[in-house]
Design an enzyme around this catalytic site. Structure first.
Site, short mmCIF file in Angstrom:
data_model
loop_
_atom_site.label_atom_id
_atom_site.label_comp_id
_atom_site.label_asym_id
_atom_site.label_seq_id
_atom_site.Cartn_x
_atom_site.Cartn_y
_atom_site.Cartn_z
N TYR A 33 38.85 39.88 24.19
CA TYR A 33 39.84 40.91 23.94
C TYR A 33 40.32 40.93 22.49
O TYR A 33 40.90 41.92 22.03
CB TYR A 33 41.06 40.73 24.85
CG TYR A 33 40.82 41.04 26.31
CD1 TYR A 33 39.61 41.58 26.74
CD2 TYR A 33 41.78 40.79 27.26
CE1 TYR A 33 39.38 41.86 28.08
CE2 TYR A 33 41.56 41.07 28.60
CZ TYR A 33 40.36 41.60 29.00
OH TYR A 33 40.13 41.88 30.34
N LYS A 43 31.21 30.67 32.32
CA LYS A 43 29.81 31.02 32.56
C LYS A 43 28.93 30.19 31.63
O LYS A 43 28.20 30.72 30.77
CB LYS A 43 29.58 32.52 32.37
CG LYS A 43 30.13 33.38 33.49
CD LYS A 43 29.32 33.24 34.78
CE LYS A 43 27.98 33.94 34.65
NZ LYS A 43 27.18 33.80 35.91
N ASP A 59 31.67 33.80 38.39
CA ASP A 59 31.25 34.73 39.44
C ASP A 59 31.30 34.06 40.81
O ASP A 59 31.73 34.66 41.80
CB ASP A 59 29.87 35.30 39.14
CG ASP A 59 28.83 34.25 38.80
OD1 ASP A 59 29.19 33.09 38.57
OD2 ASP A 59 27.63 34.59 38.76
N ASP A 116 41.61 37.69 33.65
CA ASP A 116 42.11 39.01 33.97
C ASP A 116 41.55 39.46 35.32
O ASP A 116 42.28 39.96 36.19
CB ASP A 116 41.68 39.98 32.86
CG ASP A 116 42.44 41.29 32.88
OD1 ASP A 116 43.23 41.52 33.81
OD2 ASP A 116 42.24 42.10 31.96
N ASP A 157 43.64 39.19 39.27
CA ASP A 157 43.86 40.39 40.07
C ASP A 157 43.21 40.24 41.45
O ASP A 157 43.76 40.70 42.45
CB ASP A 157 43.29 41.62 39.36
CG ASP A 157 44.27 42.21 38.36
OD1 ASP A 157 45.35 41.62 38.17
OD2 ASP A 157 43.95 43.25 37.76
#
Length: 367
Positions: A142, A192, A224, A248, A252
């Site tokens: 980001y 990852k 994942d 993020d 959620d």
């Protein structure tokens, strides 16, 4: 001795509505518990853009740097969708996080017993859920450079850079391990490392920091797989530590396990100030909800729980945080519901203000 200071940035959409209930709660603690705060208010997001042409005025940024904690409501709305990216409401939020150096985002996913049936998962998978996700907040994809959209071979190309330094990973890891020491002493680090060099560094640094916390059990998981495990068997986790992008998404995902985004708070913490308190901003996970703005339908609990987190992490008032959280648990057990929490049995939902009323009554009963 001066009162601790709070800057309220109610923001856009339902932000002012839910923050109004938080202000009533703050007033109750001053009146009934002799716990007073010096409260100031200012603008952020679309409200700031409407007033100043920017999503966060420099004067507001300066105030945020000086107070003991910031309470933020929500930013954004369809009115601002066509603004230039540099002045979109969300840029005000990102500036606060970046310039206050709020590197550790704490996102609890806790299921109140009375709401265990509201999750999309089976009740036995979700009852008693209590996860804390620690998301690195001020670096990663980001914020990494280079970034942007440019022309290459007569074609538009979008570029964002995933970048982490060893120090950025380490300080967030220490926040996660410190939290785990106060909980079930388990940390799962998610990245990852199988396909990303930043993930390899992440895993290496977290492992090195773990040497200073021998009482904590450390595990590693690809992000994942972490998303899959959150919906398969979420109670296997205690503290999850992950980067800005994965955090993020995963937070959620964990939020919806509990049944409603209207129930979930967050804290963003930075380095200690001169008074020993960490720089901090507290905000509900939900957005500005323009579809219900001004209708008295918003659930204020996430914003109120964000203030409870402020009591706990900024002001060392853990017992009072427990009192507030207990009042919320009681009203939910008694059947109090805003529209987002209504089950198939129906009924008349409480308004935003009415939910504030019953929580205040429960606080009175706690005395």
């Amino acid at each position: 001795m001066s009162n601790p200071s709070l800057l309220i940035l109610a923001g856009d959409g339902i932000g002012p509505e839910v923050m109004a209930e938080v202000k009533r709660i703050i007033g109750w603690f001053g009146d009934k518990r002799d716990l007073s705060f010096d409260v100031s208010e200012d603008l952020v997001g679309g409200a700031a853009y409407d007033a100043h042409g920017v999503p966060l005025h420099d004067d507001t940024m300066a105030k945020a740097q000086e107070v003991d904690a910031v309470l933020l409501g929500a930013v954004g709305g369809p009115k601002y969708d066509n603004l230039d990216f540099s002045v979109k409401p969300e840029r005000g939020l990102l500036r606060l996080r970046k310039e206050m150096d709020l590197f550790a985002n704490l996102r609890p996913a806790q299921c109140f017993d009375a709401l265990a049936d509201f999750s999309s998962l089976k009740k036995e998978l979700i009852a008693g859920l209590d996860i804390m996700i620690v998301r690195e907040l001020t670096s990663g994809v980001y914020f990494g450079e280079p970034r942007g959209i440019h022309i290459e071979d007569n074609m538009r190309v979008g570029v964002n850079t995933q970048r982490y330094t060893e120090a950025e990973i380490e300080r967030g890891a220490r926040a996660a391990f410190d939290l785990a020491m106060k909980r079930d002493k388990r940390v799962c680090s998610m990245e990852k490392a199988n396909v990303m060099e930043s993930g390899i560094l992440w895993r290496d640094v977290v492992t090195e920091v773990h040497a200073d916390y021998p009482e904590v059990e450390l595990s590693h998981m690809y992000a994942d797989n972490g998303a899959m495990q959150l919906v398969r068997a979420p109670k296997q986790f205690d503290v999850i530590y992950t980067d800005n992008l994965f955090g993020d998404i995963l937070s959620d995902c964990a939020a919806m396990l509990t049944g409603s985004l209207g129930m979930l708070p967050s804290a963003s913490l930075g380095l200690p100030m001169a008074n020993g308190r960490p720089k901090a901003m507290y905000e509900p996970v939900h957005g500005s909800a323009p579809d219900i703005t001004g209708q008295g339908k918003a659930n204020p609990i996430a914003c109120i729980l964000s203030f409870a987190m402020a009591l706990r992490y900024s002001f060392d008032e853990g017992a009072e945080a427990d009192r507030l959280e207990g009042a919320i648990e009681k009203v939910l057990a008694d059947g109090a519901r805003t529209g987002d929490l209504m089950g198939p049995e129906g009924g008349t939902p409480l308004s935003t203000t009415q939910m504030g009323d019953v929580i205040l009554a429960a606080l009175d009963d706690s005395l």
